[in-house]
Scaffold this active site. Structure first.
Site, PDB file in Angstrom:
ATOM      1  N   LYS A  76       0.767  -1.107  -0.093  1.00 24.74           N
ATOM      2  CA  LYS A  76       0.099   0.065   0.057  1.00 24.74           C
ATOM      3  C   LYS A  76       0.753   1.317   0.032  1.00 24.74           C
ATOM      4  O   LYS A  76       0.431   2.372  -0.479  1.00 24.74           O
ATOM      5  CB  LYS A  76      -1.023  -0.130   1.263  1.00 24.74           C
ATOM      6  CG  LYS A  76      -2.002  -1.032   1.140  1.00 24.74           C
ATOM      7  CD  LYS A  76      -3.097  -0.642   1.591  1.00 24.74           C
ATOM      8  CE  LYS A  76      -4.228  -1.392   0.990  1.00 24.74           C
ATOM      9  NZ  LYS A  76      -5.828  -1.555   1.560  1.00 24.74           N
ATOM     10  N   LYS A 100      -4.406  -9.786  -7.033  1.00 21.52           N
ATOM     11  CA  LYS A 100      -5.879 -10.024  -6.335  1.00 21.52           C
ATOM     12  C   LYS A 100      -7.034  -9.135  -6.574  1.00 21.52           C
ATOM     13  O   LYS A 100      -6.863  -7.901  -7.096  1.00 21.52           O
ATOM     14  CB  LYS A 100      -5.337  -9.648  -4.781  1.00 21.52           C
ATOM     15  CG  LYS A 100      -6.388 -10.296  -3.567  1.00 21.52           C
ATOM     16  CD  LYS A 100      -6.214  -9.653  -2.406  1.00 21.52           C
ATOM     17  CE  LYS A 100      -6.333  -8.268  -2.365  1.00 21.52           C
ATOM     18  NZ  LYS A 100      -6.568  -7.672  -1.071  1.00 21.52           N
ATOM     19  N   LYS A 148     -10.981  -4.024  -4.376  1.00 20.01           N
ATOM     20  CA  LYS A 148     -11.883  -3.036  -4.546  1.00 20.01           C
ATOM     21  C   LYS A 148     -11.273  -1.853  -4.995  1.00 20.01           C
ATOM     22  O   LYS A 148     -11.844  -0.750  -5.333  1.00 20.01           O
ATOM     23  CB  LYS A 148     -12.777  -2.943  -3.416  1.00 20.01           C
ATOM     24  CG  LYS A 148     -11.849  -2.687  -1.990  1.00 20.01           C
ATOM     25  CD  LYS A 148     -12.855  -2.768  -0.786  1.00 20.01           C
ATOM     26  CE  LYS A 148     -12.112  -3.100   0.573  1.00 20.01           C
ATOM     27  NZ  LYS A 148     -12.699  -3.761   1.501  1.00 20.01           N
TER      28      LYS A 148
END
Ligand code: TYM
Length: 333
Positions: A115, A197, A200
């Protein structure tokens, strides 16, 4: 004497709409556990703000997520369903656990590395200490099991390490939790980039299917799914990531084994597989979408669910927090 029922806690960040990945990796498993465990499920809004959110979107998605949890089969009479920020004990225990979590441990978290490389303009302290908040979520409820997808396993393992450290100093304060990860569906991959993956945060790329997507959108996403240059429908998640991902989704949505799927598509092309998976997913999600839309209009009902949920959750959480405060030496109020 009757044994205490085991406990479960899990949650999802309302930082995007719920995806097929979080349904197959997590929620579908939650629904099955309600009869045998004391279950706590939350909308993890405190976690969501580690990445900048539009306030009105966050509010809307948190309520939509609640409606979708219930539509997925999570019965609020059997499960405690709540909004994380309504139970202040999460933030409070998080601070204590921050002081028992090592900089080196947090630095090794793959999700933090991932992230922070994607959000280089906003590597905030919350993003870094996020696993301590997740540990607080789990340990407040003395959870035995934490049903999550594969990507959260490392955080649950760190939670155990923190609990072992704390218990080592103060005695048996926390139950040691285990991750509970499904055999199939633990890591649903993006339809457009099957090396990644399904996420969202990548909803615009066409690789993600959301629970509320229309049947047309779902079919379009599956028909465009990236596969490989062979033609055989064969489960091989190393060399045939796209096809294996489609097979995993189909296996759950249509309740078939990989062998049955290989036989069903022997001599047929990927086009037929894509259509079959798309149709199975449309049918899997149809009742969820319809029920969630109906529930979303029932504002008073949703409010009663999250208010009752918060009250129940806070009761359990406070018992643990009180114990922790006493152990570390805070003066009782
Ligand atoms: P989050 O919000 O990223 O994802 C929610 C849950 O869905 C699973 N999941 C997937 N499973 C399979 N394939 C995928 N493509 C996929 N995408 C998501 C995740 O593994 C997760 O179980 N930190 C957590 C939320 C959280 C939490 C907790 C979880 C906060 N506190 C305490 C358990 C216990 C998260 O970001 O999940």
């Amino acid at each position: 004497m009757e044994e205490k029922r085991k406990s479960i806690l899990s949650g999802i960040k309302p930082s995007g709409d719920l995806t097929l990945g979080s349904y197959l990796g997590a929620i579908k498993n939650w629904v099955k556990l309600a009869d045998d465990y004391d279950c706590y499920y939350m909308m993890a809004d405190l976690h969501a703000i580690t990445v900048r959110q539009e306030a009105s979107d966050l509010r809307r998605r948190t309520l939509a997520q609640l409606a979708q949890y219930i539509a997925c089969g999570l019965d609020p009479k059997k499960n405690t369903v709540f909004i994380q920020s309504h139970v202040h004990q999460h933030a409070e225990l998080c601070w204590v656990l921050d002081c028992y979590t090592m900089f080196g441990e947090l630095s090794r978290m793959t999700q933090f590395k991932d992230k922070s490389s994607k959000n280089s303009e906003n590597i905030n302290a919350g993003l870094f200490t996020y696993p301590a908040l997740m540990a607080a979520d789990i340990l407040l409820y003395q959870a035995d099991l934490v049903p999550v997808g594969d990507d959260q396993k490392q955080h649950v393992e760190l939670t155990r390490d923190i609990a072992v450290r704390f218990n080592g100093i103060y005695g048996n304060v926390f139950t040691l939790p285990e991750p509970f990860i499904p055999k199939v569906g633990a890591r649903i991959m993006s339809l457009s980039v099957p090396e990644n993956k399904m996420s969202k945060s990548e909803q615009d790329s066409g690789g993600c299917v959301c629970l509320m997507d229309s049947p047309d959108d779902i079919m379009r996403a599956f028909k465009r799914a990236v596969t490989d240059s062979e033609t055989a429908v064969r489960y091989d998640p190393v060399n045939k990531k796209g096809v294996s991902n489609l097979m995993s989704i189909y296996s759950i949505a249509a309740d078939k084994t990989f062998e049955q799927i290989e036989n069903e598509f022997a001599g047929k092309g990927y086009g037929e597989l894509k259509t079959a998976v798309g149709e199975a997913v449309v049918e899997l999600l149809r009742p969820i979408r319809e029920e969630a839309s109906r529930l979303l209009a029932e504002k008073a009902y949703l409010q009663s669910v999250y208010r009752e949920g918060a009250q129940k959750a806070a009761g359990t959480a406070q018992r643990t927090l009180r114990k922790v405060y006493k152990k570390v030496g805070f003066v009782e109020r």
